[in-house]
Every structure is written in C-alpha cells, then in structure tokens.
Scaffold this motif. Sequence first.
Motif, short mmCIF file in Angstrom:
data_model
loop_
_atom_site.label_atom_id
_atom_site.label_comp_id
_atom_site.label_asym_id
_atom_site.label_seq_id
_atom_site.Cartn_x
_atom_site.Cartn_y
_atom_site.Cartn_z
N ALA A 25 -3.37 2.78 57.34
CA ALA A 25 -3.29 3.35 55.79
C ALA A 25 -2.50 4.69 55.76
CB ALA A 25 -4.77 3.41 55.45
N LEU A 26 -2.82 5.42 57.06
CA LEU A 26 -2.11 6.65 56.81
C LEU A 26 -0.64 6.43 56.84
CD1 LEU A 26 -2.27 9.80 57.12
CD2 LEU A 26 -2.53 9.32 59.76
N GLY A 27 -0.16 5.36 57.90
CA GLY A 27 1.25 4.98 58.04
C GLY A 27 1.81 4.79 56.60
N VAL A 28 1.24 3.58 55.91
CA VAL A 28 1.60 3.30 54.59
C VAL A 28 1.75 4.31 53.69
CG1 VAL A 28 0.94 1.72 52.85
CG2 VAL A 28 0.78 0.97 55.01
N VAL A 29 0.76 5.28 53.52
CA VAL A 29 0.84 6.49 52.65
C VAL A 29 1.97 7.41 53.24
CG1 VAL A 29 -0.32 8.40 51.88
CG2 VAL A 29 -1.66 6.55 52.00
N MET A 30 2.35 7.50 54.53
CA MET A 30 3.43 8.45 54.88
C MET A 30 4.60 7.68 54.34
SD MET A 30 1.91 9.35 58.73
CE MET A 30 3.36 9.87 59.12
N ALA A 39 7.23 13.03 57.32
CA ALA A 39 6.07 11.99 57.18
C ALA A 39 6.88 10.66 57.08
CB ALA A 39 5.32 12.44 56.10
N TYR A 40 7.81 10.63 56.34
CA TYR A 40 8.50 9.43 56.10
C TYR A 40 9.22 8.98 57.58
CZ TYR A 40 11.80 5.80 54.50
OH TYR A 40 12.63 4.81 54.19
N THR A 41 9.65 9.82 58.24
CA THR A 41 10.30 9.54 59.53
C THR A 41 9.48 8.92 60.52
OG1 THR A 41 11.85 11.37 59.24
CG2 THR A 41 11.51 10.60 61.31
N TYR A 42 8.22 9.49 60.46
CA TYR A 42 7.24 8.71 61.61
C TYR A 42 6.08 7.84 60.99
CZ TYR A 42 8.66 12.54 64.38
OH TYR A 42 9.55 13.34 65.25
N SER A 43 6.62 7.40 59.76
CA SER A 43 5.71 6.38 59.27
C SER A 43 5.61 5.19 59.71
CB SER A 43 5.94 5.97 57.68
OG SER A 43 7.34 5.72 57.34
N PHE A 44 7.04 4.42 60.19
CA PHE A 44 6.60 3.32 60.91
C PHE A 44 6.16 3.00 62.21
CE2 PHE A 44 8.98 0.27 63.72
CZ PHE A 44 8.62 -1.10 63.02
N ILE A 45 6.29 4.27 62.92
CA ILE A 45 5.53 4.32 64.36
C ILE A 45 4.09 4.50 64.10
CG2 ILE A 45 6.15 6.72 64.54
CD1 ILE A 45 6.25 3.98 67.21
N THR A 46 3.66 5.23 63.06
CA THR A 46 2.36 5.33 62.89
C THR A 46 1.59 4.21 62.55
OG1 THR A 46 2.71 7.61 62.08
CG2 THR A 46 0.45 6.62 61.52
N THR A 47 2.20 3.20 61.31
CA THR A 47 1.97 1.82 61.11
C THR A 47 1.89 0.93 62.18
OG1 THR A 47 2.63 2.19 58.96
CG2 THR A 47 2.11 0.19 59.47
N VAL A 49 1.56 1.72 65.51
CA VAL A 49 0.64 2.07 66.46
C VAL A 49 -1.00 1.50 66.10
CG1 VAL A 49 -0.54 3.92 67.35
CG2 VAL A 49 1.62 3.84 67.58
N GLY A 50 -1.22 1.92 64.70
CA GLY A 50 -2.24 1.24 64.32
C GLY A 50 -2.37 -0.12 64.00
N THR A 51 -1.30 -1.09 64.08
CA THR A 51 -1.39 -2.45 64.07
C THR A 51 -1.61 -2.87 65.35
OG1 THR A 51 0.04 -2.53 62.19
CG2 THR A 51 -0.21 -4.65 63.42
#
Length: 64
Positions: A25-30, A39-47, A49-51
């Motif tokens: 959810a944090l990655g999607v918000v980012m 935040a936009y730059t690291y949003s894909f990697i955050t999503t 990692v969560g997946t």
Amino acid sequence: MMSFITGLMRLHRGPWEMLATIIIALGVVMLMQPFVMWAYTYSFITTLVGTVMFIVVSHFPEGD
C-alpha cells in the motif's frame, strides 16, 4: 501490539502478511502522489518488495 511483535518473532503468517500488505500500500501511495520525486522513483521497487514478501510469507505457518 505485543501479540503482533510476538507473531513477527515466531514467523507466523498473520503479522507478516499484514506488514507486506502495508508495504504494498505504501508503494502504491508513493506511485500516485505528484509532489515528491524520490517517492515516485522508489515506488515500483517498494511495491515489488512488498509483493515478493507477501508471496514468501504466505508459506509461513499459521499462528496459534
């Protein structure tokens, strides 16, 4: 809160799935926010990692 931390320490599925869902959810918000470029730059990697984390912890045993 203590049962959540205990579940994390004992590698139970419930708390780890909750943590993975929060990371997704944090990655999607980012990804959707238009103000902060890092935040936009690291949003894909955050999503991602969560997946992956969700897939891995779905094989953990259920809690007591």
